[in-house]
Design a protein around this motif. Structure first.
Motif, PDB file in Angstrom:
ATOM      1  N   ASP A  95       0.861  -1.229  -0.136  1.00 52.06           N
ATOM      2  CA  ASP A  95       0.080  -0.079   0.087  1.00 52.06           C
ATOM      3  C   ASP A  95       0.893   1.238   0.083  1.00 52.06           C
ATOM      4  O   ASP A  95       0.640   2.421  -0.669  1.00 52.06           O
ATOM      5  CB  ASP A  95      -0.980  -0.225   1.240  1.00 52.06           C
ATOM      6  CG  ASP A  95      -1.859  -0.962   1.128  1.00 52.06           C
ATOM      7  OD1 ASP A  95      -2.336  -1.457   0.226  1.00 52.06           O
ATOM      8  OD2 ASP A  95      -2.521  -1.477   2.209  1.00 52.06           O
ATOM      9  N   GLU A  96       2.010   1.217   0.966  1.00 48.55           N
ATOM     10  CA  GLU A  96       2.799   2.308   0.755  1.00 48.55           C
ATOM     11  C   GLU A  96       3.618   2.660  -0.558  1.00 48.55           C
ATOM     12  O   GLU A  96       3.813   3.744  -1.041  1.00 48.55           O
ATOM     13  CB  GLU A  96       3.799   2.264   1.908  1.00 48.55           C
ATOM     14  CG  GLU A  96       3.137   2.358   3.360  1.00 48.55           C
ATOM     15  CD  GLU A  96       4.451   2.159   4.167  1.00 48.55           C
ATOM     16  OE1 GLU A  96       5.662   1.354   4.076  1.00 48.55           O
ATOM     17  OE2 GLU A  96       4.077   2.158   5.547  1.00 48.55           O
ATOM     18  N   THR A  97       3.931   1.418  -1.284  1.00 46.14           N
ATOM     19  CA  THR A  97       4.394   1.595  -2.528  1.00 46.14           C
ATOM     20  C   THR A  97       3.651   2.109  -3.425  1.00 46.14           C
ATOM     21  O   THR A  97       3.869   3.017  -4.349  1.00 46.14           O
ATOM     22  CB  THR A  97       5.010   0.295  -2.956  1.00 46.14           C
ATOM     23  OG1 THR A  97       6.055  -0.367  -2.058  1.00 46.14           O
ATOM     24  CG2 THR A  97       5.811   0.313  -4.362  1.00 46.14           C
ATOM     25  N   VAL A  98       2.258   1.714  -3.599  1.00 48.85           N
ATOM     26  CA  VAL A  98       1.273   2.112  -4.343  1.00 48.85           C
ATOM     27  C   VAL A  98       0.793   3.874  -4.033  1.00 48.85           C
ATOM     28  O   VAL A  98       1.062   4.451  -5.126  1.00 48.85           O
ATOM     29  CB  VAL A  98       0.014   1.440  -4.215  1.00 48.85           C
ATOM     30  CG1 VAL A  98      -1.299   2.103  -5.042  1.00 48.85           C
ATOM     31  CG2 VAL A  98      -0.046   0.033  -4.849  1.00 48.85           C
ATOM     32  N   ALA A  99       0.857   4.283  -2.961  1.00 48.66           N
ATOM     33  CA  ALA A  99       0.627   5.705  -2.538  1.00 48.66           C
ATOM     34  C   ALA A  99       1.855   6.544  -3.179  1.00 48.66           C
ATOM     35  O   ALA A  99       1.764   7.462  -3.514  1.00 48.66           O
ATOM     36  CB  ALA A  99       0.282   5.694  -1.101  1.00 48.66           C
ATOM     37  N   LYS A 100       3.306   5.711  -2.720  1.00 50.89           N
ATOM     38  CA  LYS A 100       4.204   6.635  -3.417  1.00 50.89           C
ATOM     39  C   LYS A 100       4.449   6.800  -4.747  1.00 50.89           C
ATOM     40  O   LYS A 100       4.707   7.619  -5.434  1.00 50.89           O
ATOM     41  CB  LYS A 100       5.676   5.940  -2.955  1.00 50.89           C
ATOM     42  CG  LYS A 100       6.843   6.594  -3.085  1.00 50.89           C
ATOM     43  CD  LYS A 100       7.811   5.858  -2.528  1.00 50.89           C
ATOM     44  CE  LYS A 100       8.220   5.806  -1.110  1.00 50.89           C
ATOM     45  NZ  LYS A 100       9.323   5.141  -0.715  1.00 50.89           N
ATOM     46  N   ARG A 101       3.892   5.723  -5.584  1.00 52.89           N
ATOM     47  CA  ARG A 101       3.711   5.872  -6.842  1.00 52.89           C
ATOM     48  C   ARG A 101       2.763   6.691  -7.350  1.00 52.89           C
ATOM     49  O   ARG A 101       3.169   7.411  -8.384  1.00 52.89           O
ATOM     50  CB  ARG A 101       3.467   4.330  -7.603  1.00 52.89           C
ATOM     51  CG  ARG A 101       3.423   4.310  -9.113  1.00 52.89           C
ATOM     52  CD  ARG A 101       2.368   3.208  -9.542  1.00 52.89           C
ATOM     53  NE  ARG A 101       1.117   3.377  -8.882  1.00 52.89           N
ATOM     54  CZ  ARG A 101       0.252   2.254  -9.040  1.00 52.89           C
ATOM     55  NH1 ARG A 101       0.494   1.140  -9.898  1.00 52.89           N
ATOM     56  NH2 ARG A 101      -1.055   2.396  -8.706  1.00 52.89           N
ATOM     57  N   ASP A 102       1.608   6.904  -6.744  1.00 51.27           N
ATOM     58  CA  ASP A 102       0.504   7.917  -7.345  1.00 51.27           C
ATOM     59  C   ASP A 102       1.215   9.173  -7.061  1.00 51.27           C
ATOM     60  O   ASP A 102       0.946  10.069  -7.914  1.00 51.27           O
ATOM     61  CB  ASP A 102      -0.528   7.575  -6.434  1.00 51.27           C
ATOM     62  CG  ASP A 102      -1.147   6.123  -6.601  1.00 51.27           C
ATOM     63  OD1 ASP A 102      -0.988   5.484  -8.103  1.00 51.27           O
ATOM     64  OD2 ASP A 102      -2.242   5.564  -5.931  1.00 51.27           O
ATOM     65  N   ASP A 103       1.883   9.189  -5.843  1.00 49.46           N
ATOM     66  CA  ASP A 103       2.333  10.747  -5.396  1.00 49.46           C
ATOM     67  C   ASP A 103       3.409  11.054  -6.570  1.00 49.46           C
ATOM     68  O   ASP A 103       3.494  12.381  -6.953  1.00 49.46           O
ATOM     69  CB  ASP A 103       2.744  10.462  -4.188  1.00 49.46           C
ATOM     70  CG  ASP A 103       3.443  12.150  -3.699  1.00 49.46           C
ATOM     71  OD1 ASP A 103       2.566  13.103  -3.679  1.00 49.46           O
ATOM     72  OD2 ASP A 103       4.635  12.029  -3.269  1.00 49.46           O
ATOM     73  N   LEU A 104       4.256  10.089  -6.955  1.00 51.73           N
ATOM     74  CA  LEU A 104       5.270  10.612  -8.044  1.00 51.73           C
ATOM     75  C   LEU A 104       4.391  10.839  -9.445  1.00 51.73           C
ATOM     76  O   LEU A 104       5.028  11.737 -10.072  1.00 51.73           O
ATOM     77  CB  LEU A 104       6.477   9.539  -8.135  1.00 51.73           C
ATOM     78  CG  LEU A 104       7.302   9.396  -6.987  1.00 51.73           C
ATOM     79  CD1 LEU A 104       8.122   8.209  -7.089  1.00 51.73           C
ATOM     80  CD2 LEU A 104       7.987  10.514  -6.700  1.00 51.73           C
ATOM     81  N   THR A 105       3.494  10.030  -9.575  1.00 57.35           N
ATOM     82  CA  THR A 105       2.813  10.313 -10.861  1.00 57.35           C
ATOM     83  C   THR A 105       2.281  11.790 -10.937  1.00 57.35           C
ATOM     84  O   THR A 105       2.300  12.455 -11.911  1.00 57.35           O
ATOM     85  CB  THR A 105       1.910   9.020 -10.995  1.00 57.35           C
ATOM     86  OG1 THR A 105       2.160   7.892 -11.147  1.00 57.35           O
ATOM     87  CG2 THR A 105       0.745   9.534 -12.353  1.00 57.35           C
ATOM     88  N   GLN A 106       1.682  12.207  -9.753  1.00 58.19           N
ATOM     89  CA  GLN A 106       1.205  13.600  -9.678  1.00 58.19           C
ATOM     90  C   GLN A 106       2.102  14.675  -9.729  1.00 58.19           C
ATOM     91  O   GLN A 106       2.114  15.598 -10.713  1.00 58.19           O
ATOM     92  CB  GLN A 106       0.167  13.595  -8.508  1.00 58.19           C
ATOM     93  CG  GLN A 106      -0.416  14.937  -8.387  1.00 58.19           C
ATOM     94  CD  GLN A 106      -1.088  14.986  -6.934  1.00 58.19           C
ATOM     95  OE1 GLN A 106      -1.033  14.191  -6.064  1.00 58.19           O
ATOM     96  NE2 GLN A 106      -2.039  16.067  -6.512  1.00 58.19           N
ATOM     97  N   GLN A 107       3.207  14.415  -9.092  1.00 60.55           N
ATOM     98  CA  GLN A 107       4.379  15.201  -9.033  1.00 60.55           C
ATOM     99  C   GLN A 107       4.913  15.487 -10.636  1.00 60.55           C
ATOM    100  O   GLN A 107       4.997  16.464 -10.972  1.00 60.55           O
ATOM    101  CB  GLN A 107       5.526  14.845  -8.150  1.00 60.55           C
ATOM    102  CG  GLN A 107       5.170  15.060  -6.939  1.00 60.55           C
ATOM    103  CD  GLN A 107       6.511  14.548  -6.015  1.00 60.55           C
ATOM    104  OE1 GLN A 107       7.802  14.914  -6.247  1.00 60.55           O
ATOM    105  NE2 GLN A 107       6.294  13.919  -4.753  1.00 60.55           N
TER     106      GLN A 107
END
Length: 355
Positions: free
Chosen positions: A329-341
């Motif tokens: 879940d943390e990896t998915v959240a980090k991926r989504d955050d980087l995608t937004q950035q």
């Protein structure tokens, strides 16, 4: 000899609480010496401005400073600093009543350095250096009251520097020991304290944007403010000149919420000061376009690399199936955050390249 008597006295008096042993360190004494220097520097500024006003016919005395007449007509920052002073005097009185001299000294230190010197003196420059000499005289009256009151509160801890500065400013020849101890102001504007705290947060937000965007120190920027509360909007608008001075802004505008909603997120940096107060900084002209494009491209490359690593990890069945759910879940959240950035960085790049 290296730090001075006042610095040592202040450190000994404020460095501990009742019933505890004092852990004396040179760093604490040096910090107290810095306060002495701050007092000297503040006194030089006040004295230079006072002398100029006196050359223009300005007259003052202790009695004229002690009156609260016309308090409600004072500008926002003046009402704020007087309210802060009143709160400080009350805190000092309570602390001294329970013989907690350390707490009283620390409170006075925090006020003098963190509120008076860092904030009010800076705002006062916009009045004292202005062409409106009536405004300058009114500001000087508040400045003297707060500064002299601060000297009295600090005198038990720093008798030498406070006596020296008081003698020069007051010019009466009498000792500061014989002057009246400050008293709380029953009519202090408590609302101004809360409103000015928001004003300070706005200044910090804009300064943070300048730092994050690596805007040159002397470069002025534009800023748009959205303030829903009518009272706060009026207070901030009255200090527009101070806000521009503190944040190196030109072209400050306060706009309505509807106008802000139409602003492009790719052309402006938005920061929320608090609920109902937002700041928008136009990207155009904020930094050197070529340098910013180069920086954004490097940032995009780094994000793409980090994103590829996360995508590879999440595409691996062994990771998804064997790793703890929390890690996945943390990896998915980090991926989504980087995608937004990455989306935001590419958007800003497109704007700058097209400009």
């Amino acid at each position: 000899e290296e730090y001075g008597t006042d610095a040592l006295r202040f450190t000994l008096a404020t460095g501990t609480t009742p019933g505890q042993d004092l852990n004396l360190s040179l760093e604490k004494i040096e910090s107290s010496r810095n306060l002495v220097n701050k007092i000297w520097n503040a006194s030089k500024f006040v004295l230079s401005c006072l002398e100029k006003l006196e050359e223009e016919g300005y007259e003052w005395n202790e009695e004229s400073l002690s009156t609260g007449a016309g308090r409600e007509t004072l500008p926002f920052a003046e009402r704020w600093v007087l309210a802060e002073l009143s709160a400080l005097v009350e805190e000092n009185d309570r602390a001294h009543a329970r013989h907690d001299i350390g707490e009283a000294g620390r409170a006075t230190y925090n006020f003098f350095w963190g509120q008076f010197a860092d904030w009010y003196l800076e705002v006062a420059k916009t009045r004292l250096y202005s062409d409106d000499r009536e405004e300058a005289r009114r500001c000087m009256g508040v400045l003297l009251k707060v500064f002299l009151s601060s000297l009295r509160l600090l005198h038990p801890y720093m008798p030498f520097v406070t006596e020296e500065v008081y003698q020069v400013l007051a010019g009466s020849g009498d000792s500061i020991v014989n002057s009246r101890w400050p008293r709380p102001d029953e009519e202090a504007d408590g609302g101004a304290r809360a409103s000015f705290a928001v004003f300070q947060d706005a200044v910090r937000s804009i300064r943070n944007i300048r730092a994050e965007q690596q805007v040159p120190v002397n470069k002025k920027i534009s800023a748009l403010l959205v303030i829903d509360d009518e009272g706060l909007r009026a207070e901030v608008a009255s200090e527009a000149r101070a806000l521009e001075f503190l944040c190196k802004i030109e072209g400050l505008r306060i706009i309505e919420r509807g106008e802000a909603e139409a602003l492009s997120s790719e052309e402006h940096i938005e920061t929320v000061v608090n609920d109902g107060f937002c700041v928008y900084i136009p990207l155009a002209g904020l930094v050197d376009a070529e340098q910013e494009i180069s920086r954004l491209r490097r940032q995009a490359t780094k994000i793409e690399k980090d994103l590829a690593t996360l995508e590879g990890r999440l595409s691996s069945p062994s990771f998804v199936e064997k790793a703890p759910k929390k890690v996945v879940d943390e990896t998915v959240a980090k991926r989504d955050d980087l995608t937004q950035q990455l989306s935001m960085v590419r958007g800003r790049l497109d704007v700058l390249v097209a400009a």
